[in-house]
Structures are given as structure tokens and as C-alpha cells.
Design a protein around this motif. Structure first.
Motif, PDB file in Angstrom:
ATOM      1  N   ARG A   1     -35.970  95.447  53.145  1.00  0.00           N
ATOM      2  CA  ARG A   1     -37.334  95.979  53.068  1.00  0.00           C
ATOM      3  C   ARG A   1     -37.591  96.575  51.677  1.00  0.00           C
ATOM      4  O   ARG A   1     -36.781  96.997  51.112  1.00  0.00           O
ATOM      5  CB  ARG A   1     -37.298  97.126  54.021  1.00  0.00           C
ATOM      6  CG  ARG A   1     -38.753  98.245  53.784  1.00  0.00           C
ATOM      7  CD  ARG A   1     -38.560  98.931  54.913  1.00  0.00           C
ATOM      8  NE  ARG A   1     -38.632  98.410  56.298  1.00  0.00           N
ATOM      9  CZ  ARG A   1     -38.981  99.137  57.378  1.00  0.00           C
ATOM     10  NH1 ARG A   1     -39.542 100.125  57.341  1.00  0.00           N
ATOM     11  NH2 ARG A   1     -39.216  98.325  58.303  1.00  0.00           N
TER      12      ARG A   1
ATOM     13  N   SER B   1     -40.294  94.156  59.173  1.00  0.00           N
ATOM     14  CA  SER B   1     -41.386  93.857  57.943  1.00  0.00           C
ATOM     15  C   SER B   1     -40.900  92.957  56.987  1.00  0.00           C
ATOM     16  O   SER B   1     -41.604  92.544  56.174  1.00  0.00           O
ATOM     17  CB  SER B   1     -41.230  95.443  57.092  1.00  0.00           C
ATOM     18  OG  SER B   1     -40.052  95.355  56.505  1.00  0.00           O
TER      19      SER B   1
ATOM     20  N   GLU C   1     -41.560 103.026  57.228  1.00  0.00           N
ATOM     21  CA  GLU C   1     -40.832 102.675  55.698  1.00  0.00           C
ATOM     22  C   GLU C   1     -39.487 103.488  55.629  1.00  0.00           C
ATOM     23  O   GLU C   1     -38.614 103.132  55.203  1.00  0.00           O
ATOM     24  CB  GLU C   1     -41.907 102.920  54.571  1.00  0.00           C
ATOM     25  CG  GLU C   1     -41.291 102.629  53.320  1.00  0.00           C
ATOM     26  CD  GLU C   1     -42.452 103.011  52.163  1.00  0.00           C
ATOM     27  OE1 GLU C   1     -41.885 103.037  51.082  1.00  0.00           O
ATOM     28  OE2 GLU C   1     -43.515 103.373  52.295  1.00  0.00           O
TER      29      GLU C   1
END
Length: 846
Positions: free
Chosen positions: A365, A724, A786
Motif C-alpha cells: 500500500r 488497494s 489507509e
């Protein structure tokens, strides 16, 4: 002489048999009665003995007593387990399975005990047998899926689907055999594919060894299915334990192996090859006799390897190995000194497991930034035994890497090129389309900002069978800054300024930190999840205000009862400290490791929390397996904190059972955190997930029939995903799939159907899912955000669904205990106006 046949001679025996039957029946009856009395008094061991006696004497009663016998067995073996009487536990199960050899519940339960004790091969055999006895047995299915990930790791599927890797190994083996290597040993054979390549190439003698019992049995099946069971001898041994002539008759001319990991040496290939050269292989070619026959000399495939590396900046690596925040949930973290992960390149680091972890750089990520040019760390010749033996005694090599990109030095990323022979090579580099991950050597020093023109001093060594790469120092403007010999700090607000300050202070005698602590990488990532802790603080504060108000309306301030808070999170957790409000909250933490308790005490002291307001719950509990109990005889909990989601992306086992018990232990107005969990998901198309789940295609692998055997270990739920960065196409919006209410079980359900609208044409190969964790009605966090320390998961469909934009897919979601299963069917001929109650789209961070 009297006629002996005029009267029967068995009258006395018949009467004796009648008496024996009566005695047996009386004994059986008394034993069953005693068993019931013992169960009533919870004397499970004696009850078990009575049941054994009764059912061995009267097998016809087994169906009648089956449920009671199971209950007794499980209670007694749990008691034996808690007492550490492991051999007695297994003896009980062996006796039970002699009585009930086809009872899938008993077989599965034995497997659960075996798995908890680390006997994974044996556990898998029991789970597999239980499934054979009852294919729809959900507990056995869930257990088998969990253990399958240990026994047949996902990289087996990736490797068999890596056609380039397979073909190059086949070419190298074929070339060696046709060049005269007539006898072959495949070390760590796995499915047996490399040994079969050697036999197909014409090798006269082929041998193979495999340590894993599961993979050994699988390889035997594969060899038999391909007609090679008689021509390839496979032994269930580690190659280090093989002897001539006991296991193979003579030394061989070729060893083929792929006993390498992402760090090259981590699976013990150096020790394996040194032993092979000394005990199993013919001697290497003599350079003074270049014309010696290949059948009289030995060689290894792969012939050697070159190791490469690069310094990188990567936020995802950083937050798993270093504390990146100064506070969470209003809690100042500086009091504990330095926190580090067990992954360390330093050979003398205490509690260090491996010097590296592994990641697929292309799927991290936030990506990564190269701070230097790639460098060569090591060359090794596997056909040179002197070089292999001298590897661990080599002097440490130092490399100077010129920094070409300003940034934060988070890790050294390492990969290698495997030289199968002079013509065939395999690269595990981050830019390659390969089944391999890269080795990651994290930098755990807080002083790690580098500028263009700096030099990074890297020390390369090989100790304890591991290749170690250590960033020892940063060199700037004539100064040398030793990364692991300075006073550490927790938060680097201005890393460059702190680096300059540290360089200036190198001439002074600075004291070493008073304490450093090690946490697992997942625990460090959790501590770095500020959104989760801050949301919990707000939800907890709201509950405290409500409870204080209720208490003050009923009691005077001097008589206010404490608010009891219990945190039963797995591993290290600071939630109990965040919950404490001076003078009112009595918090209990279930952490059991000594250094975890020390950290919490230091944090409490550093944050002005009275020592008496934080206690460690397990010291109050006699039975560690019964953590959820009243805080005191006449008291109830005001808040219970449950750990609901595993880092891998699955619901924790027995969550609903724990929630049920927790609700019974709450005072009026009390709360479970979290109060609700919502599962969100979407339709995705991903070839990557397919390659990781099973051997793909209908064509044999290199001409060999392997897929049907290894695909028995296909696991439908894939974990530790990062959606992601996963190579996939989103075929729908995110929708709500399922909800679990931990405070109100009456609104829960075990199954649900959801209709999802397709917004991109393609093939639905999987349903990816994650969770929205509702701490209360206002505060929630997503496991797909996130800052999330949690990963996501996906259910891979057995048969992909071809769909077009605008069509609808009906998902049937089932939750059995903590295991989720999803099936998908296309709703033919259904238009948007015909659909009732379809899932509402949600955003991934809602």
C-alpha cells in the motif's frame, strides 16, 4: 456304554452364560448410572471411565449414549489439557475412537487438540477424515481450510502456475540428464514435479525426499497417477537424515532442489548442499581432468545465485516495524522508550526470529521509493563445496551505497537471480512477473532520513544460515552516524534536524535508553492506528459520561461505585489505559506477557494514571480459558472490550460465543466494544487470486497430472489481502453483505441473500470483503482504510461468473460460528425495476 448324544451337554454352560449376561447387564447398568452421577458432580474423568466400561461391555448402547459420551470426553480432555496431561488426553481420544471410529465429531475434536499443540500434519489428517465421514460438517470444513494454509502453503499453487519457472527448471534438468547425469535426487520434492522432469528426460535412477508428511503423501499420489510410483523412490525424510545405502543405494550425479526462500538461504539450502556434497553426491568435476564423465561426477541445479538489493522508503513497511506516532487516544507513548519488531538484521539481537520478513513490493500500500541504485550483495556457487563451507566464516563485507533520492530509509529490499545452469536463470526481482516475494530487512533506528549524496554503509554477512544485510551507518559531510548505537527516540518530528543534532552529539557521552521493548509487527501496526484508538476514546468517554450521570442520580459522590472495564483483546493493547478516568474507572487488562504488563505500567505512570486503577485480569482468574467472569462476586462489568477481527481479515473464532457471555456480565447501561460489525464487500475479477488458490487450466503441468491432487487443498477464503494494491477489476460498488450485533443477538441471522448490480463487465472470480467496526452508534472505523492495521479477505468462487454491465448477481452469505461462506449466482432476465431489496452501495471508508 451310555449313549452320549441322548442329552445335551451344554446345559451347564448355557446356565453359566445366562448368569454372565445378568452380571454384565448389572455392571453396565451400574456403570451408566455412576457415569451420570459423576457428570452431575462434574467428575468427568471418572464418568469417562464408567462410559468406557459400559460401552465396551455393551456396544449396542453406543447410539443411545453417544451424545453423553461425547460431552464427557470433551469436558475431560479440556480438563487434562489445562493440567498439561497431554499424553493422557491423547490416550482418551484413542480409546474414544476405538469405540466410535466413524464419529466425525470426535475425529474433528481430536484434530483441534492436535492443531493447538502444533501437530499440523496429524491435525489435517483428522480434519480430512471428518470431512470424508460427513462432507457438510461445517466445523471440520472450517478447521481443514485453516490447517490447509499451513500444510500446503499458497506459494505451491503460485509456483505450479508459474509456467516460466517450471519450463526453465525442466530445460535445465533435461540438459543435465542428456549430458550424462543418470542418477538424480530431488531434495524437498513437494509435488514431485522436478523428479518427474528428470525421469521424463531419461534419468536411469530418480530419488526424492520430502519432510512434510502431507506433501510426501501428496507426492506419492502424484507419482502413482503419472505411472512413476515404481520408477521414482520417494522417502519421507529430511535430506540431512538420508544415508547410503539405507535410503538410496549409491551417490547420485545430480541434485535438483528449490529449497530457497525469499532471502535465499532461509530454508537451509547451504546446510542441505554441504551435506549432499559430503554424503549423497558424487564428487564435483576435477578441473585437472576435464574429460571425466558426467555420470561419474556430481552437480547441483541450481548451480548458483546472485543476490541483489536496494534501499527503499516505504510507509507500509515503516508502520509495521517502528512506532510512528507520539500518542494514541490521548495516551502519551513516550514513556516506554523504543519499541521494535522481532525482525532484526543484528545477529546478536535477543528474541530475533529472522533477519528479514517478506513482502511483494509491487503490492505494498502506498508503493515504495528507491533511495539508491540496486546493488549486488553476494554471489554464491552451489557447485563449490569449499565456498559453501566457508560462507558462514567469511569476513563481514561492507558496501557503500550512494543515496540518489532524498527520503526516509525504511528498509533494504532484497531479491536474487537463481542460475539453474549457464543458460537458464530465474529472477525474483520486484519488477518480474514471478511467484516470489522479496526479502525485507527493516531499519528500526529512528535516525533514518537521507539526502542525495549521503552514503549508506551496509554490512553483509551470513550467520545462522541466514543472509544478513544491515544498514550500519549513514555517512554525511565527513561524519559517520552509527544507526544502532545512538539514543533512540519514539517520534521523529523533524528527522533531518534530529540527524544533524545526533551527528553533533556523537562526541558526547550520551546515556543509553532506560528501556526498549519488542512487539510483533502486527501489534506495532495496531499501535500506529490512531483512527481506531481515537474513535475508541470518544466512544468510551461517551459511555463514561452516561454511567457517571446514572450513578450520581443514585449515589452520593463519596459512595460512587467504580466503573469496571475489562479489555480481553488478543496480544498487546492499550485500550484499558485509554478507558481509565481518574478516580472512577477500575480497568483490567488481559495481557499476559511480562514485558506487555511492564509497558502498560510504564505508560500508566507516564500518563499520571494511579497504579491501583490498572490491574491484570489473568492474575485474578484461576482458569485462563474462562477469562470472561464477573469482576467480583456482587459486581458486573460496565464495559467489555472484545477483539473481533484478526489482522488477516477474518472474524475471530468464537466471537459470538464470547459476546453472548459478555452480555450476561454487563451491568444495566453497560456496553460491549464494539457493539456492531458490518461486513462490506464487492464483486471483483482477479487472476492473481485464482493463481494463488489452485492450479489453473485443464492442461497438465509440464505434461504431468498434478492439479487434481494439490487442488484438494484449495482454500476458498483468501486472507492478508490489500485490496488497494491487489491486481483486480472492481465489477460492482461496495455493498453491505452482513451484520453482527454484539449487544442484541435477537436481530442477528445466520444467512442472508443480497442482490448486487454489476457496473463493469467481466468475470466474477471472487467477492472481496472487509468490515466496518461500530464502536457505538456514532464512532466507527473501517478495516479498509489507509491507516488500518487489518488486512482484507476474499471468497474465491469455484466457478467464475461471466457478467455484463447492468446485470444482477445474487450472493448467499452464510455465517457459521466465525466462518463466512459466500455463493454467487447470476440473476437471469432480471431488470433493475424487478429487483426488490438490493444492497445499497457503500463507500469503503464510510
Amino acid at each position: 456304554m451310555p449313549n452320549a448324544t441322548t442329552r445335551p451337554k451344554r446345559t451347564r454352560r448355557h446356565r453359566r452364560a445366562q448368569r454372565e449376561d445378568a452380571v454384565r447387564n448389572e455392571l453396565v447398568s451400574r456403570s451408566l448410572e455412576s457415569a451420570q452421577q459423576c457428570l452431575f458432580s462434574q467428575d468427568y474423568g471418572t464418568a469417562f471411565v464408567h462410559y468406557l466400561l459400559a460401552l465396551n461391555l455393551a456396544p449396542a448402547l453406543k447410539d443411545f449414549a453417544n451424545e453423553s459420551f461425547r460431552f464427557t470426553l470433551f469436558q475431560w480432555t479440556d480438563e487434562l489439557d489445562s493440567l498439561g496431561r497431554i499424553q493422557d488426553l491423547f490416550n482418551c481420544y484413542e480409546q474414544a475412537m476405538e469405540l466410535f471410529p466413524v464419529d466425525e465429531v470426535i475425529v474433528n475434536s481430536m484434530g483441534e487438540h492436535l492443531f493447538r499443540m502444533g501437530f499440523r500434519d496429524e491435525a489435517a489428517g483428522h480434519f480430512y477424515k471428518a470431512l470424508k465421514l460427513r462432507p457438510d460438517f461445517p466445523e471440520a470444513k472450517e478447521n481443514f481450510y485453516r490447517v490447509a494454509n499451513w500444510l500446503v502453503e499458497r506459494w505451491h499453487f503460485l509456483m505450479l502456475n508459474d509456467h516460466g519457472r517450471n519450463h526453465k527448471y525442466q530445460l535445465a534438468i533435461k540438459k543435465a540428464v542428456e549430458g550424462g547425469c543418470s542418477s538424480v535426487l530431488d531434495i524437498g520434492t513437494g509435488t514431485g514435479i522436478l523428479g518427474m522432469c528428470a525421469k521424463m528426460a531419461g534419468a536411469a535412477e530418480v530419488y526424492a525426499c520430502e519432510l512434510s508428511k502431507t506433501m510426501y503423501e501428496l507426492a506419492c499420489e502424484v507419482l502413482s497417477a503419472n505411472g512413476m510410483a515404481d520408477s521414482i523412490k520417494i522417502v519421507h525424510l529430511k535430506s540431512l537424515d538420508m544415508k547410503i545405502p539405507k535410503d538410496i543405494p549409491n551417490r547420485v550425479s545430480l541434485v535438483v532442489t528449490e529449497t530457497v526462500d525469499a532471502g535465499l538461504f532461509g530454508e537451509g539450502i547451504i546446510e542441505t548442499l554441504i551435506h549432499a556434497w559430503k554424503h549423497l553426491l558424487l564428487p564435483p568435476p576435477n578441473t585437472q581432468q576435464p574429460l571425466s564423465s558426467p555420470s561419474q561426477t556430481g552437480r547441483v541445479i541450481p548451480a548458483g545465485a546472485t543476490v541483489f538489493g536496494v534501499a527503499v522508503q516505504c510507509r507500509e513497511i515503516r508502520r509495521q516495524h517502528r512506532l510512528c506516532v507520539s500518542s494514541v487516544g490521548g495516551l502519551d507513548l513516550s514513556a516506554v522508550g523504543q519499541i521494535y519488531s522481532p525482525v532484526s538484521c543484528l545477529a546478536d539481537t535477543e528474541d530475533s526470529t529472522e533477519p528479514y520478513t517478506t513482502e511483494r513490493l509491487s503490492r505494498l500500500r502506498g508503493g515504495y521509493i528507491q533511495l539508491t541504485q540496486p546493488f549486488t550483495a553476494l554471489d554464491i556457487d552451489f557447485n563449490n563445496v569449499q565456498e559453501l563451507e566457508g560462507l558462514c566464516s567469511r569476513e563481514m563485507m561492507q558496501l557503500r551505497l550512494c543515496v540518489t533520492q532524498e527520503g526516509v530509509l525504511d528498509a533494504l529490499a532484497v531479491w536474487f537471480q537463481l542460475h539453474l545452469d549457464q543458460d537458464n536463470h530465474l529472477s525474483t526481482g520486484p519488477q518480474e512477473d514471478t511467484c516470489w516475494e522479496q526479502a525485507i530487512y527493516p531499519i528500526q533506528s529512528p535516525f533514518n532520513t537521507v539526502k542525495c549524496g549521503d552514503e549508506i554503509l551496509v554490512e553483509v554477512s551470513c550467520k545462522d544460515s541466514y543472509l544478513r544485510l544491515c544498514c550500519a551507518a549513514i555517512m554525511r559531510d565527513g561524519h559517520t552516524f552509527r544507526l544502532y548505537n545512538v539514543t533512540p527516540k519514539i517520534l521523529t518530528t523533524n528527522p533531518e534536524a534530529e540527524l544533524c543534532c545526533a551527528l553533533a552529539g556523537l562526541q558526547t557521552n550520551q546515556e543509553k535508553p532506560s528501556c526498549t521493548f519488542m512487539l510483533e509487527s502486527a501489534e506495532i501496526a495496531l499501535l500506529n492506528n490512531t483512527a481506531y484508538h481515537n474513535s475508541f476514546q470518544r466512544a468510551m468517554s461517551k459511555l463514561l459520561v452516561s454511567l457517571k450521570s446514572t450513578r450520581r442520580s443514585q449515589q452520593s459522590d463519596s459512595e460512587l461505585d467504580p466503573i469496571y472495564v475489562l479489555d480481553v483483546s488478543e496480544g498487546f493493547s492499550v485500550l484499558s489505559l485509554i478507558a481509565i478516568s481518574p478516580g472512577l474507572v477500575q480497568a483490567y487488562s488481559s495481557v499476559e506477557k511480562e514485558h506487555h504488563q511492564t509497558m502498560l505500567r510504564l505508560l500508566a505512570k507516564g500518563n499520571g494514571v494511579l497504579e491501583s486503577t490498572l490491574e491484570f485480569w489473568l492474575s485474578h482468574v484461576e482458569d485462563d480459558s474462562a477469562v470472561l467472569q464477573r469482576p467480583a462476586t456482587e459486581k458486573l462489568w460496565s464495559a467489555i472490550i472484545l477483539d473481533c477481527i484478526e489482522t488477516c481479515g477474518l472474524i475471530r473464532q468464537k466471537l459470538l460465543e464470547k459476546a453472548t457471555l459478555a452480555r450476561c456480565l454487563l451491568e444495566d447501561g453497560g456496553q460491549i466494544f464494539p457493539e456492531r460489525i458490518v461486513i462490506h464487500g464487492m464483486l471483483v475479477e482477479s487472476d492473481t487470486l485464482l493463481r494463488e488458490s489452485a492450479v489453473q487450466g485443464t492442461e497438465p503441468t509440464l505434461g504431468f497430472n498434478i492439479a487434481p491432487f494439490i487442488n484438494q487443498f484449495t482454500v476458498p477464503v483468501h486472507v492478508f489481502l490489500d485490496l488497494s494494491t491487489l491486481e483486480c477489476t472492481h465489477l460492482s460498488e461496495a455493498v453491505e453483505l452482513f451484520a453482527l450485533d454484539l449487544m442484541n443477538s435477537t436481530v442477528n441471522y445466520t444467512g442472508r441473500e443480497v442482490k448486487v448490480r454489476v457496473n463493469t463487465s467481466g468475470k466474477v472470480t471472487a467477492i472481496a470483503f472487509w468490515y466496518q467496526i461500530h464502536l457505538d452508534s456514532e464512532q466507527s472505523v473501517s478495516t479498509f482504510s489507509e491507516d488500518s492495521h487489518w488486512k482484507q479477505a476474499a471468497v474465491v468462487l469455484q466457478q467464475p461468473l461471466t457478467v455484463s454491465r447492468g446485470e444482477w448477481v445474487k450472493l448467499s452469505i452464510q455465517l457459521h460460528k466465525s466462518s463466512i461462506s459466500i455463493t454467487a449466482v447470476k440473476e437471469e432476465g432480471l431488470g433493475a425495476d424487478d429487483v426488490i431489496g438490493e444492497a445499497e452501495p457503500v463507500t469503503s471508508d464510510s
